[in-house]
Write a protein that holds these residues in place. Structure first.
Motif, PDB file in Angstrom:
ATOM      1  N   SER A  53     -61.487  -0.597  10.724  1.00 30.20           N
ATOM      2  CA  SER A  53     -61.624  -0.528  12.184  1.00 30.20           C
ATOM      3  C   SER A  53     -63.029  -0.872  12.668  1.00 30.20           C
ATOM      4  O   SER A  53     -63.277  -0.864  13.876  1.00 30.20           O
ATOM      5  N   HIS A  54     -63.948  -1.183  11.755  1.00 30.67           N
ATOM      6  CA  HIS A  54     -65.311  -1.495  12.168  1.00 30.67           C
ATOM      7  C   HIS A  54     -65.415  -2.940  12.642  1.00 30.67           C
ATOM      8  O   HIS A  54     -64.945  -3.860  11.960  1.00 30.67           O
ATOM      9  N   PRO A  55     -66.041  -3.181  13.787  1.00 30.45           N
ATOM     10  CA  PRO A  55     -66.159  -4.549  14.304  1.00 30.45           C
ATOM     11  C   PRO A  55     -66.800  -5.523  13.319  1.00 30.45           C
ATOM     12  O   PRO A  55     -66.338  -6.661  13.183  1.00 30.45           O
ATOM     13  N   ALA A  59     -65.038  -8.828  11.879  1.00 31.10           N
ATOM     14  CA  ALA A  59     -65.675 -10.128  12.097  1.00 31.10           C
ATOM     15  C   ALA A  59     -65.822 -10.864  10.778  1.00 31.10           C
ATOM     16  O   ALA A  59     -65.535 -12.072  10.686  1.00 31.10           O
ATOM     17  N   VAL A  85     -59.864  -2.678  18.464  1.00 31.90           N
ATOM     18  CA  VAL A  85     -61.031  -3.540  18.251  1.00 31.90           C
ATOM     19  C   VAL A  85     -60.598  -4.996  18.129  1.00 31.90           C
ATOM     20  O   VAL A  85     -61.230  -5.902  18.700  1.00 31.90           O
ATOM     21  N   LEU A  89     -62.312  -6.985  21.211  1.00 30.80           N
ATOM     22  CA  LEU A  89     -63.493  -7.757  20.831  1.00 30.80           C
ATOM     23  C   LEU A  89     -63.182  -9.158  20.335  1.00 30.80           C
ATOM     24  O   LEU A  89     -63.994 -10.065  20.489  1.00 30.80           O
TER      25      LEU A  89
END
Length: 460
Positions: A53-55, A59, A85, A89
């Motif tokens: 779940s971390h951007p 990425a 996210v 994002l």
């Protein structure tokens, strides 16, 4: 199509393998470096170590160009945030999340997962789906697998050929498919000595075979009787395990099966008290270790027609099923996660095995298949699936009778639904635009089958 799979457990790994084999660009994300390394080295997929779940992790996994994110980690919260996210994002077009907690699932009806709130397009709930699948099996005694398809107009049945002298033993597939009232069934797959295959018309059924059959719903009793199965629907069921699967199943049976005696065995005292309060007088809750023979006796396991073992521990489920059968219980339905136990199960007298991962995988794949495919049911994760698809004007299946359109050896059309009516086709059947077909397709011929179906690109 570019896909990111968050979670490199059994479900995530299997999904990644399936999608990669179909030519998709797949990246798998997981915190466990060893799991990621195995996926990266074992399959044609890319592995990324990090929090799903971390951007920054997303990425690095290529979320800016991804078409689909599938979040199947062990954490509901990680799966939900990963979808948020990915949408907010990176603009990922579609997002699928596995959610287990009943509190989260209940909010689906209140619009929590709409794009303006928590953008999840498809919610997968393994416990609810497993409970529903077990309910189907209980209503079709004698079948080790059962899935309603085409609006319940036909059923996929998995049937043991285990009754010596039953009518089907020694008969060819062609003769069985042609027999019965108005062509009641079509045999689409056989399992013999652990090997699953699509039979030819000349193959003969043998004692000990497992057979996958597509049958008209109104002919299921006739089909089961032909295979020597005349079991009655259970009126007394013991459920071992009061987790989400067990409580969903008990609640469903309490509401839909009047007169059924339902007992639940739950080891945790606090959980047992919660279940007793939630389910009320319609269910008897016993607290204790299900492997304790005295407790099984108190649950009247010898008089029960079916035991359903659905704890979180495979070994407990297997052993309690064996003990129940030894005590006189007629049928055992057992939840098993580990594929390594698959070959052992038939030797233990267990009648039906339920795999949560197979249920989850079927649901996920349904949403990434070609647009004409509306449903599917996985038959063994390394063999194939039964699909439900619409015949469009672009389909090559319209080019002539089924016996002449060039169906591959790994594809069998078991039923057709036309104008709301189901029938079993033969080689002379001509399909029409708008027909729904229910067909077995092995994974080795999946692309060929999709080309025959036509109908454009991947599902929405």
């Amino acid at each position: 199509m570019k896909v990111i799979v968050c979670g490199a457990g059994q479900v995530g790994t299997t999904i990644a393998r399936h999608l990669s084999s179909e030519g998709m660009d797949v990246t798998v994300v997981d915190l466990d470096e060893e799991q990621v390394r195995r996926v990266d080295e074992g399959y044609d997929v890319r592995g990324v170590v990090g929090h799903g779940s971390h951007p920054g992790t997303l990425a690095g996994a290529g979320a800016r160009d991804a078409d689909l994110l599938i979040a199947v980690t062990r954490s509901d919260e990680v799966n939900m945030v990963a979808c948020q996210v990915a949408y907010s994002l990176f603009g990922v077009k579609r997002r699928i999340a596995r959610l287990r907690h009943a509190g989260y699932l209940a909010q689906d009806r209140r619009g929590l997962y709409a794009a303006e709130h928590l953008p999840i397009d498809v919610i997968i709930s393994p416990e609810l789906q497993v409970a529903e699948g077990i309910g189907h099996r209980l209503r079709t005694p004698g079948a080790f697998d059962m899935a309603p398809m085409a609006g319940n107009r036909v059923k996929l049945l998995g049937i043991h050929v285990d009754t010596a002298g039953c009518a089907v033993v020694g008969q060819t597939v062609a003769s069985l498919n042609a027999s019965g009232a108005q062509r009641a069934m079509s045999i689409v797959a056989l399992v013999r000595a652990g090997r699953c295959f699509v039979p030819t018309s000349d193959d003969r059924l043998e004692l000990g075979d497992d057979v996958y059959v597509i049958a008209r719903t109104d002919q299921v009793a006739t089909v089961m009787a032909a295979f020597g199965h005349k079991e009655k629907v259970a009126r007394s069921v013991v459920i071992v395990g009061g987790g989400n699967v067990g409580i969903h199943l008990a609640d469903n049976l309490r509401k839909t099966s009047r007169g059924m005696t339902i007992r639940i065995i739950e080891q945790d005292r606090a959980r047992a008290e919660v279940i007793a309060r939630e389910l009320g007088d319609g269910v008897i809750v016993l607290q204790g270790d299900a492997l304790d023979r005295d407790l099984l006796s108190e649950a009247r396991i010898g008089a029960a027609e079916t035991i359903v073992a659905v704890t979180n521990d495979d070994e407990t489920n297997i052993f309690v099923s064996v003990l129940a059968k030894q005590a006189g219980c007629k049928r055992a339905i057992t939840l098993v996660n580990k594929r390594s136990y698959e070959a052992l199960i038939p030797t233990l007298g267990i009648d039906a095995v339920v795999s949560p991962s197979a249920v989850t995988i079927s649901t996920v794949l349904r949403h990434v298949r070609r647009g004409t495919i509306s449903a599917l049911h996985t038959l063994r994760e390394d063999f194939g699936e039964v699909i439900e698809a619409e015949v469009t004007d672009q389909s090559r299946l319209l080019s002539g009778p089924l016996g002449h359109v060039g169906l591959p050896p790994g594809m069998r059309i078991g039923a057709v639904v036309r104008d709301g009516e189901a029938f079993i086709p033969d080689d002379e059947t001509r399909l029409q635009q708008g027909d729904q077909i229910i067909a077995l397709v092995t994974y080795s011929y999946l692309k060929y089958a999709e080309a025959l179906l036509g109908g454009g690109g991947r599902a929405r």
